[in-house]
Design an enzyme around this catalytic site. Structure first.
Site, PDB file in Angstrom:
ATOM      1  N   TYR A   1      15.234  30.907   5.012  1.00 40.30           N
ATOM      2  CA  TYR A   1      14.063  31.618   5.558  1.00 40.30           C
ATOM      3  C   TYR A   1      14.129  31.704   7.075  1.00 40.30           C
ATOM      4  O   TYR A   1      14.530  30.752   7.744  1.00 40.30           O
ATOM      5  CB  TYR A   1      12.780  30.875   5.185  1.00 40.30           C
TER       6      TYR A   1
ATOM      7  N   LYS B   1       0.843  -1.200   0.000  1.00 38.81           N
ATOM      8  CA  LYS B   1       0.000   0.000   0.000  1.00 38.81           C
ATOM      9  C   LYS B   1       0.882   1.256   0.000  1.00 38.81           C
ATOM     10  O   LYS B   1       2.097   1.163   0.219  1.00 38.81           O
ATOM     11  CB  LYS B   1      -0.929  -0.030   1.216  1.00 38.81           C
TER      12      LYS B   1
ATOM     13  N   ARG C   1      -9.631   0.036  15.591  1.00 37.24           N
ATOM     14  CA  ARG C   1      -9.785   0.706  14.293  1.00 37.24           C
ATOM     15  C   ARG C   1     -10.721  -0.178  13.460  1.00 37.24           C
ATOM     16  O   ARG C   1     -11.896  -0.242  13.743  1.00 37.24           O
ATOM     17  CB  ARG C   1      -8.384   0.886  13.672  1.00 37.24           C
TER      18      ARG C   1
HETATM   19  C1  LIG Z   1      -3.524  -4.580   8.499  1.00 37.90           C
HETATM   20  C2  LIG Z   1      -2.069  -4.408   8.238  1.00 37.90           C
HETATM   21  N1  LIG Z   1      -1.274  -5.487   8.147  1.00 37.90           N
HETATM   22  C3  LIG Z   1       0.049  -5.389   7.910  1.00 37.90           C
HETATM   23  C4  LIG Z   1       0.658  -4.158   7.772  1.00 37.90           C
HETATM   24  C5  LIG Z   1       2.149  -4.086   7.551  1.00 37.90           C
HETATM   25  O1  LIG Z   1       2.740  -3.533   8.679  1.00 37.90           O
HETATM   26  P1  LIG Z   1       4.347  -3.358   8.797  1.00 37.90           P
HETATM   27  O2  LIG Z   1       4.717  -2.411   7.711  1.00 37.90           O
HETATM   28  O3  LIG Z   1       4.513  -2.772  10.153  1.00 37.90           O
HETATM   29  O4  LIG Z   1       4.941  -4.700   8.630  1.00 37.90           O
HETATM   30  C6  LIG Z   1      -0.119  -3.011   7.869  1.00 37.90           C
HETATM   31  C7  LIG Z   1       0.519  -1.699   7.761  1.00 37.90           C
HETATM   32  O5  LIG Z   1       0.211  -0.747   8.372  1.00 37.90           O
HETATM   33  C8  LIG Z   1      -1.511  -3.126   8.104  1.00 37.90           C
HETATM   34  O6  LIG Z   1      -2.299  -2.054   8.202  1.00 37.90           O
END
Ligand SMILES: Cc1ncc(COP(=O)(O)O)c(C=O)c1O
Length: 368
Positions: free
Chosen positions: A255, A36, A134
């Site tokens: 700045y 993501k 959440r």
């Molecule tokens: C539901 C979920 N699983 C896994 C992950 C991966 O987490 P990490 O990057 O801490 O391994 C995330 C990331 O935020 C997540 O939201």
């Protein structure tokens, strides 16, 4: 290609990190590579393609739109949508054979409708809130909710999952979450289970379950610092010196005139700023590498440029490389270090690298 300021992503490091994750996970456990947020800033499509070519069992994204891009680039690997879907996104999710996360009966009904319209069965993973507060159904209600959804004709829950809040800092909390999750999951032995993010897996391989969901560790920044030597940062962020000036004692820089030269210094202008995602909070705090040495940032970070004290580096000139994250000679700057200077976490440093910064891909099997 704009070579003023760029990111290099190393496919060999991604490969190495995936192998480390597989070594730590229990045998037979699948890996969901979390890609993501533009693959944590590394570039969604190339990185997801690379992980798919390396044989990950799953990809995890936050939104249907991210998954659409992956399907468009020909990726057929199963994709879990980790955030809640909006009602209007579910038809697309079914059409592209994505796996939405369900936390409630209401969402399951929306998914049933989307599946019925297309005369298909939709697969989903059901999330249980064991402490994150959440997404997910509250754990007390989860068993009844799963049983209720099981009566829907066109929605099939394949897996149950939860998310750890503090696997890097609080083993007791993590164990409590794990126990709650296991108790509920035990009532549904036909369903797969997953819980561990990077920190969860690295804290204790018994949290592996059927699938692990690492993100940050795959990019070479494990959240438990003792694991850092085993992982290789996949991203280097580089820029160039555009001007060098000798500045006399007493002059101020940038700045707000927040830095006054206590003695004469050689100052280099470097082509990066908060317009590229380089945090303004690094003003008078961060350093960059030039000529293999650490050079401190002087004055405020501006939109497109920073000022750096290069007095210790001989013969700096316009066009010289400046490393913001990565290695130069024997020196290196890790994303976690930049994060500490900026008062944040490596996740934010990486995902913040802006769209103006081109990504180049090295040692990418899928690019060739
Ligand atoms: C539901 C979920 N699983 C896994 C992950 C991966 O987490 P990490 O990057 O801490 O391994 C995330 C990331 O935020 C997540 O939201």
């Amino acid at each position: 290609m704009n070579t003023r300021c760029w990111v290099e992503v190393d496919g060999a490091a991604l490969n190495h990190n995936l192998a480390e994750i597989r070594r730590q996970a229990s045998s037979g456990c699948g890996v969901m590579a979390v890609v993501k947020a533009n693959a944590y800033g590394h570039g969604l499509q190339p990185v997801a393609k690379e992980f798919a070519a390396m044989g990950v069992e799953w990809l995890g994204v936050a939104q249907v739109e991210e998954a659409v891009q992956l399907r468009k680039s020909g990726i057929r690997t199963p994709i879990l949508i980790l955030s809640a879907c909006l009602k209007g996104e579910l038809e697309e999710a079914v059409r592209l054979k994505l796996t939405p996360t369900l936390s409630s009966w209401t969402e399951a009904q929306w998914l049933e409708k989307a599946a019925r319209t297309q005369r298909k069965t939709a697969q989903a993973h059901f999330k249980i809130d064991t402490g994150m507060g959440r997404l997910g159904c509250r754990f007390e209600e989860a068993e009844a909710e799963i049983a209720r959804i099981a009566r829907l004709k066109r929605v099939r829950i394949d897996a149950l999952f939860t998310h750890f809040t503090s696997a890097d800092t609080d083993p007791d909390m993590t164990r409590r979450q794990w126990r709650l999750f296991q108790e509920i999951a035990a009532r549904f032995p036909d369903k797969k289970r997953h819980a561990a993010n990077s920190a969860g897996l690295l804290a204790d391989r018994r949290f592996s379950a059927d699938v692990v969901r690492p993100g940050i560790a795959l990019y070479g920044c494990p959240p438990l610092p003792q694991w850092q030597p085993r992982f290789r940062p996949a991203l280097a962020w580089k820029s160039r010196v555009t001007l060098v000036k000798r500045m006399p004692k007493g002059r101020t820089l940038s700045y707000g005139a927040t830095y006054r030269l206590p003695f004469a210094q050689t100052i280099a202008v470097v082509a990066v700023g908060y317009g590229d995602g380089y945090f303004r909070s690094l003003s008078n705090r961060g350093s960059v590498l030039i000529g293999g040495l650490r050079c401190p940032i002087r004055g405020r970070v501006t939109m497109d440029q920073i000022l750096v004290d290069v007095s210790r580096v001989p013969d700096v000139k316009s066009g010289d490389e400046a490393v913001l994250i990565g290695k130069q000679g024997k020196a290196k700057i890790h994303a976690a270090e930049v994060a500490a200077w900026a008062g944040t976490i490596s996740y934010e440093v990486l995902t913040n690298v802006g769209s103006r910064v081109p990504r180049c891909y090295r040692h990418f099997f899928s690019i060739g």
